[in-house]
Scaffold this motif. Structure first.
Motif, PDB file in Angstrom:
ATOM      1  N   VAL A 174       1.080  -0.921  -0.070  1.00  0.00           N
ATOM      2  CA  VAL A 174      -0.056  -0.052  -0.034  1.00  0.00           C
ATOM      3  C   VAL A 174       0.834   1.268  -0.243  1.00  0.00           C
ATOM      4  O   VAL A 174       1.881   1.281   0.920  1.00  0.00           O
ATOM      5  CB  VAL A 174      -0.974   0.168   1.103  1.00  0.00           C
ATOM      6  CG1 VAL A 174      -1.889   1.265   1.391  1.00  0.00           C
ATOM      7  CG2 VAL A 174      -1.850  -1.246   1.287  1.00  0.00           C
ATOM      8  N   HIS A 216      -2.072  -1.084  -3.892  1.00  0.00           N
ATOM      9  CA  HIS A 216      -3.040  -0.112  -3.610  1.00  0.00           C
ATOM     10  C   HIS A 216      -2.387   1.285  -3.430  1.00  0.00           C
ATOM     11  O   HIS A 216      -1.309   1.445  -2.864  1.00  0.00           O
ATOM     12  CB  HIS A 216      -3.685  -0.019  -2.349  1.00  0.00           C
ATOM     13  CG  HIS A 216      -4.781  -1.124  -2.139  1.00  0.00           C
ATOM     14  ND1 HIS A 216      -6.164  -1.238  -2.435  1.00  0.00           N
ATOM     15  CD2 HIS A 216      -4.504  -3.028  -1.946  1.00  0.00           C
ATOM     16  CE1 HIS A 216      -6.692  -2.374  -2.319  1.00  0.00           C
ATOM     17  NE2 HIS A 216      -5.679  -3.140  -2.128  1.00  0.00           N
ATOM     18  N   THR A 256     -11.012   1.841   3.696  1.00  0.00           N
ATOM     19  CA  THR A 256     -10.959   1.081   2.407  1.00  0.00           C
ATOM     20  C   THR A 256     -10.518  -0.373   2.690  1.00  0.00           C
ATOM     21  O   THR A 256     -11.040  -1.482   2.321  1.00  0.00           O
ATOM     22  CB  THR A 256     -10.059   1.685   1.331  1.00  0.00           C
ATOM     23  OG1 THR A 256     -10.357   2.947   0.943  1.00  0.00           O
ATOM     24  CG2 THR A 256     -10.142   0.662  -0.192  1.00  0.00           C
ATOM     25  N   LEU A 257      -9.488  -0.520   3.220  1.00  0.00           N
ATOM     26  CA  LEU A 257      -8.681  -1.832   3.494  1.00  0.00           C
ATOM     27  C   LEU A 257      -9.760  -2.784   4.725  1.00  0.00           C
ATOM     28  O   LEU A 257      -9.227  -3.978   4.735  1.00  0.00           O
ATOM     29  CB  LEU A 257      -7.365  -1.653   3.753  1.00  0.00           C
ATOM     30  CG  LEU A 257      -6.706  -0.925   2.729  1.00  0.00           C
ATOM     31  CD1 LEU A 257      -5.170  -0.969   3.070  1.00  0.00           C
ATOM     32  CD2 LEU A 257      -6.861  -1.813   1.596  1.00  0.00           C
ATOM     33  N   SER A 303      -8.538  -6.475   6.463  1.00  0.00           N
ATOM     34  CA  SER A 303      -7.092  -6.842   5.425  1.00  0.00           C
ATOM     35  C   SER A 303      -6.078  -5.893   5.907  1.00  0.00           C
ATOM     36  O   SER A 303      -5.012  -6.057   5.268  1.00  0.00           O
ATOM     37  CB  SER A 303      -7.583  -6.918   4.253  1.00  0.00           C
ATOM     38  OG  SER A 303      -7.657  -5.719   3.558  1.00  0.00           O
ATOM     39  N   ILE A 304      -6.315  -4.886   6.575  1.00  0.00           N
ATOM     40  CA  ILE A 304      -5.441  -3.845   6.813  1.00  0.00           C
ATOM     41  C   ILE A 304      -3.917  -4.079   7.115  1.00  0.00           C
ATOM     42  O   ILE A 304      -3.112  -3.563   7.050  1.00  0.00           O
ATOM     43  CB  ILE A 304      -6.000  -2.638   7.858  1.00  0.00           C
ATOM     44  CG1 ILE A 304      -5.206  -1.096   7.445  1.00  0.00           C
ATOM     45  CG2 ILE A 304      -5.892  -3.095   9.208  1.00  0.00           C
ATOM     46  CD1 ILE A 304      -5.873  -0.075   8.251  1.00  0.00           C
ATOM     47  N   TYR A 331       3.651  -1.212   3.929  1.00  0.00           N
ATOM     48  CA  TYR A 331       3.095   0.167   3.618  1.00  0.00           C
ATOM     49  C   TYR A 331       4.264   0.937   3.320  1.00  0.00           C
ATOM     50  O   TYR A 331       5.454   0.920   4.160  1.00  0.00           O
ATOM     51  CB  TYR A 331       2.326   0.728   4.778  1.00  0.00           C
ATOM     52  CG  TYR A 331       0.908   0.013   5.027  1.00  0.00           C
ATOM     53  CD1 TYR A 331      -0.242   0.562   4.678  1.00  0.00           C
ATOM     54  CD2 TYR A 331       0.840  -1.011   5.635  1.00  0.00           C
ATOM     55  CE1 TYR A 331      -1.423   0.183   4.711  1.00  0.00           C
ATOM     56  CE2 TYR A 331      -0.420  -1.849   5.778  1.00  0.00           C
ATOM     57  CZ  TYR A 331      -1.565  -1.015   5.466  1.00  0.00           C
ATOM     58  OH  TYR A 331      -2.806  -1.607   5.343  1.00  0.00           O
TER      59      TYR A 331
END
Length: 345
Positions: free
Chosen positions: A211, A241, A302-303, A306-307, A312
């Motif tokens: 991400v 993402h 949004t995530l 599943s974050i 990241y």
């Protein structure tokens, strides 16, 4: 012309030594020698490179740098990114970390092109004298022709043999550096480029989906990370993402390079977020209305569950990266070593 003097620096308690050419900073000399002193912004604002001078003499480039608190000053702490050794020195620093495969080099670069992106953001393309060796997501320091102004800007491209360095820059009201870039620097003008620097670079060995979170000029670094992921041999097995934040819809731009990366990755999802609703008539990027709120809030919303399943990367103002770190690490339990960011102050 006389050769600049060299001073030797010893990191107390480690046996690690390195040389610093007169006029260079303690931090940059260490990184050039492969010694991983802690740092982030490289400009005196974040305080990550605090150290204690045990012996020797240094000159502070910026005695009032905000990276030092009154308590730090009372305890005799200094900033390695603002300290120029004037003699051999002994310093006491925190634990020594990793250095990327690319050690920073100073070279001349010439402005080749300027490409407007939004009403106040452009991509500046420079061709350097020697090379363009850097990891996706890193930044460089640019010294402008008057010799008194330098700023950190992220590369928006990948390392290459064409000696090309691209930077996404957002105009800052009354900003010295951006006024030079946007109003005074002409194609063919020379700057001094020192880099690469930064920690928010792509770790290809992490076999995880990624991400990328960008705010302001941090967009350049995150575009580079996405391009880097798309260039990996296993790109077809990776999902990415990309979250892009701005104040208004007119502040948000999705470069064409993202569409190229999308064709190589298993999936690339682009999300935008705007923190102000001003009735702007600008067409939403990709035709999709943006999330209304801050970009870190868009990530969480949004995530969802599943974050914690991603690595990241983030680049942007300190308020953005700090809020993202709190949301991911403190509130959602993401391991701290799964978040990489550079704060630009």
């Amino acid at each position: 012309m006389s050769t600049p003097a060299e001073h030797h620096v010893l990191v107390d308690g480690t046996g690690v030594r390195f040389s610093c050419t007169e006029g260079d900073t303690l931090l940059r000399a260490a990184l050039r020698a492969g010694v991983g002193l802690s740092y982030e912004c490289n400009s005196g604002a974040c305080g990550s490179c605090r150290y204690e001078l045990v012996d020797g003499e240094v000159r502070d480039r910026r005695p009032d740098a905000p990276g030092l608190s009154p308590r730090d000053r009372r305890r005799g702490r200094r900033l390695a990114c603002q300290s120029e050794p004037l003699s051999d020195c002994v310093v006491r620093a925190g634990s020594l970390g990793e250095v990327t495969a690319y050690r920073p080099v100073t070279q001349t670069a010439r402005l080749r092109a300027v490409r407007p992106l939004t009403h106040d953001m452009s991509e500046f393309v420079f061709t350097a004298d020697e090379h363009a060796a850097f990891a996706p997501g890193q930044y460089a320091m640019l010294y402008f022709p008057d010799g008194r102004v330098e700023r950190a800007y992220s590369m928006s491209n990948l390392g290459n043999r064409d000696r090309e360095w691209k930077f996404v820059v957002k105009r800052t009201p009354d900003g010295q550096a951006t006024s030079i870039l946007f109003d005074k620097l002409e194609v063919g003008s020379e700057v001094v480029l020192d880099g690469p620097y930064g920690h928010a670079y792509l770790r290809p060995e992490r076999n995880r989906d990624i991400v990328c979170v960008a705010g302001g000029s941090g967009l350049g670094a995150m575009i580079s990370v996405v391009l880097g992921a798309a260039a990996l041999p296993d790109a077809v097995d990776r999902t990415a993402h990309l979250f892009i934040g701005g104040r208004r819809e007119e502040d948000v731009h999705i470069p064409e390079a993202v569409l190229v990366a999308r064709r190589r990755l298993r999936a690339l999802h682009v999300h935008t977020a705007v923190s102000e609703a001003d009735g702007c008539d600008a067409q939403p990027p990709c035709g999709i209305p943006p999330f209304r709120g801050f970009v870190h809030e868009a990530v969480v919303r949004t995530l969802g569950e599943s974050i914690t399943g991603f690595t990241y990367y983030a680049a942007g103002p300190p308020a953005m990266t700090d809020a993202l770190a709190r949301a991911l690490v403190v509130e959602r339990g993401l391991p701290a070593d799964h978040l990489y960011f550079d704060r630009f102050c």
